[in-house]
Enzyme design. Structure first.
Site, PDB file in Angstrom:
ATOM      1  NE  ARG A  25      -2.626   0.780   3.570  1.00  6.94           N
ATOM      2  CZ  ARG A  25      -3.374   0.397   4.615  1.00  6.94           C
ATOM      3  NH1 ARG A  25      -4.607  -0.034   4.409  1.00  6.94           N
ATOM      4  NH2 ARG A  25      -2.909   0.445   5.834  1.00  6.94           N
TER       5      ARG A  25
ATOM      6  CE  LYS B 204      -3.199   4.216   7.160  1.00  6.97           C
ATOM      7  NZ  LYS B 204      -4.632   4.095   7.428  1.00  6.97           N
TER       8      LYS B 204
ATOM      9  CD  GLU C  87     -12.487   5.362   4.308  1.00  9.71           C
ATOM     10  OE1 GLU C  87     -12.012   4.636   5.204  1.00  9.71           O
ATOM     11  OE2 GLU C  87     -11.853   5.678   3.290  1.00  9.71           O
TER      12      GLU C  87
HETATM   13  C1  LIG Z   1      -5.787   3.415   7.678  1.00 11.86           C
HETATM   14  C2  LIG Z   1      -7.193   3.702   7.332  1.00 11.86           C
HETATM   15  C3  LIG Z   1      -8.200   2.721   7.372  1.00 11.86           C
HETATM   16  C4  LIG Z   1      -7.960   1.312   7.886  1.00 11.86           C
HETATM   17  O1  LIG Z   1      -6.983   0.597   7.214  1.00 11.86           O
HETATM   18  P1  LIG Z   1      -6.323  -0.694   7.907  1.00 11.86           P
HETATM   19  O2  LIG Z   1      -5.306  -1.141   6.932  1.00 11.86           O
HETATM   20  O3  LIG Z   1      -7.401  -1.672   8.109  1.00 11.86           O
HETATM   21  O4  LIG Z   1      -5.756  -0.208   9.195  1.00 11.86           O
HETATM   22  C5  LIG Z   1      -9.469   3.055   6.951  1.00 11.86           C
HETATM   23  N1  LIG Z   1      -9.760   4.301   6.534  1.00 11.86           N
HETATM   24  C6  LIG Z   1      -8.829   5.279   6.502  1.00 11.86           C
HETATM   25  C7  LIG Z   1      -9.212   6.627   6.036  1.00 11.86           C
HETATM   26  C8  LIG Z   1      -7.522   5.014   6.903  1.00 11.86           C
HETATM   27  O5  LIG Z   1      -6.604   5.989   6.872  1.00 11.86           O
END
Ligand SMILES: *Cc1c(COP(=O)(O)O)cnc(C)c1O
Length: 354
Positions: A102, A201, A237
């Site tokens: 990622r 991210k 989300e």
């Molecule tokens: C990091 C994150 C998640 C969750 O990702 P994981 O890999 O399951 O920890 C979900 N939404 C956002 C906006 C994030 O930054």
């Protein structure tokens, strides 16, 4: 907590490093920053590849005021956890190569070089090992691992920085028992837009929603549920975690097309749900579907699997059943069982640190 300040801990490392556990009250572990002993740092120039990284004492870093990260937000973060197995000795990572991949995708989007998957995983292992006595005892929490990748070189013109830093630090954290989630649907502000960076991210993803999340918290909600920016009709989300809905034998979550962060917890839960015999749908989920759902839950490294107790949309509040027989509970038990080594990992997800 004077003895846990970065520098002091480092100086006492010679003695304390041999101990199984750091001198810390593990029953008081929350989500506050606890300085640990070492962090990992690796640098490279634009157009080059990362090659040599080092463990250094945990502490402040120095940068030019014109560093790319400070001026233009050229940066990414990751998050994963290490758990101590029940024997109290071995430490497990959960799918670290997924975080590595990622980060690579994000780095490409932000014009940064990135460590290879192998370099990333190796660096995570080294950092955890060097801070092993900060991995909480079984049942008390986990070691949260925060890899960063950012433009650290100076550059005034708008464009990619001339130098990059990959850094990993770790913090022991408690089990995130924030209890239940009371969400509010946000219809004015958006977390992500098509073509934007909501699907990676990026360090710039969170601060734009601080305002709306702070306002929601002031009204007694725990977090905000965002809608898609194009139509404002479909759920995407929560500010920092993914969402699932349960209706009968069907578990659904919004499909990821660039505006939803593809969570590793999300991906793992889809596989666990399928193995339990549920039908899983990744699709467009209109807000109306929330009204009819049996159950709602949020997922992410920090929240793991947390049930939603209510959603408020236009002053209309919908409540969901909460109880031990919930689908989310069943999934939570399986996921955390695998992560902590309590349940045999038939998926091949865990990686031992040693
Ligand atoms: C990091 C994150 C998640 C969750 O990702 P994981 O890999 O399951 O920890 C979900 N939404 C956002 C906006 C994030 O930054």
């Amino acid at each position: 907590m004077a003895q846990t300040s970065g520098q002091t801990t480092f100086q006492t490392k010679g003695n304390s490093g041999a101990e199984k556990y750091a001198n810390f009250n593990w029953d008081e572990l929350g989500f506050d920053l606890v300085p640990t002993d070492y962090m990992y740092v690796m640098k490279c120039c634009e157009e080059e590849n990362f090659s040599h990284g080092n463990l250094v004492p945990y502490g402040n870093i120095e940068m030019s005021p014109s560093a790319g990260i400070l001026n233009y937000g050229q940066g990414l973060f990751e998050g994963l956890k290490a758990y101590r197995k029940e024997d109290g000795c071995d430490v497990l990572l959960f799918r670290p190569e997924q975080n590595a991949q990622r980060m690579k995708r994000g780095a490409e989007r932000l014009c940064m070089p990135s460590p290879s998957v192998e370099q990333f995983v190796e660096a995570v292992k080294q950092t955890v090992l060097a801070n092993k006595h900060w991995v909480p005892p079984p049942g008390k929490g986990s070691l949260y691992i925060r890899p960063l990748l950012f433009g650290s070189g100076p550059h005034l013109g708008v464009g990619p920085a001339p130098e990059y830093t990959f850094l990993i630090y770790v913090v022991p954290v408690g089990n995130y028992h924030k209890g239940l989630l009371n969400l509010v649907v946000e219809d004015k502000f958006h977390r992500a837009t098509p073509g934007g960076t909501g699907g990676i991210k990026a360090v710039t993803n969170y601060s734009p929603v601080y305002k709306v999340v702070t306002q929601a918290k002031a009204k007694g909600f725990s977090d905000v549920l965002f809608l898609d920016a194009l139509t404002g009709k479909n759920i995407e989300e929560v500010s920092a975690c993914n969402i699932f809905i349960v209706k009968g034998n069907v578990i659904s979550t919004p499909a990821t097309h660039g505006t939803i962060l593809p969570g590793i917890t999300r991906k793992s839960i889809i596989e666990i749900a399928l193995s339990f015999g549920y039908q899983v749908e990744e699709r467009v989920i209109p807000v109306e579907d929330l009204l009819e759902a049996d159950e709602l839950f949020c997922t992410g490294t920090a929240v793991v699997v947390t049930p939603v107790t209510s959603v408020t949309c236009h002053n209309k509040r919908v409540e969901y059943k909460i109880g031990v027989e919930m689908v989310s509970q069943k999934i939570h038990v399986m996921l955390t069982g695998i992560q902590t080594g309590r349940i045999e990992d038939k998926m091949g997800w865990t990686v031992e640190v040693d």
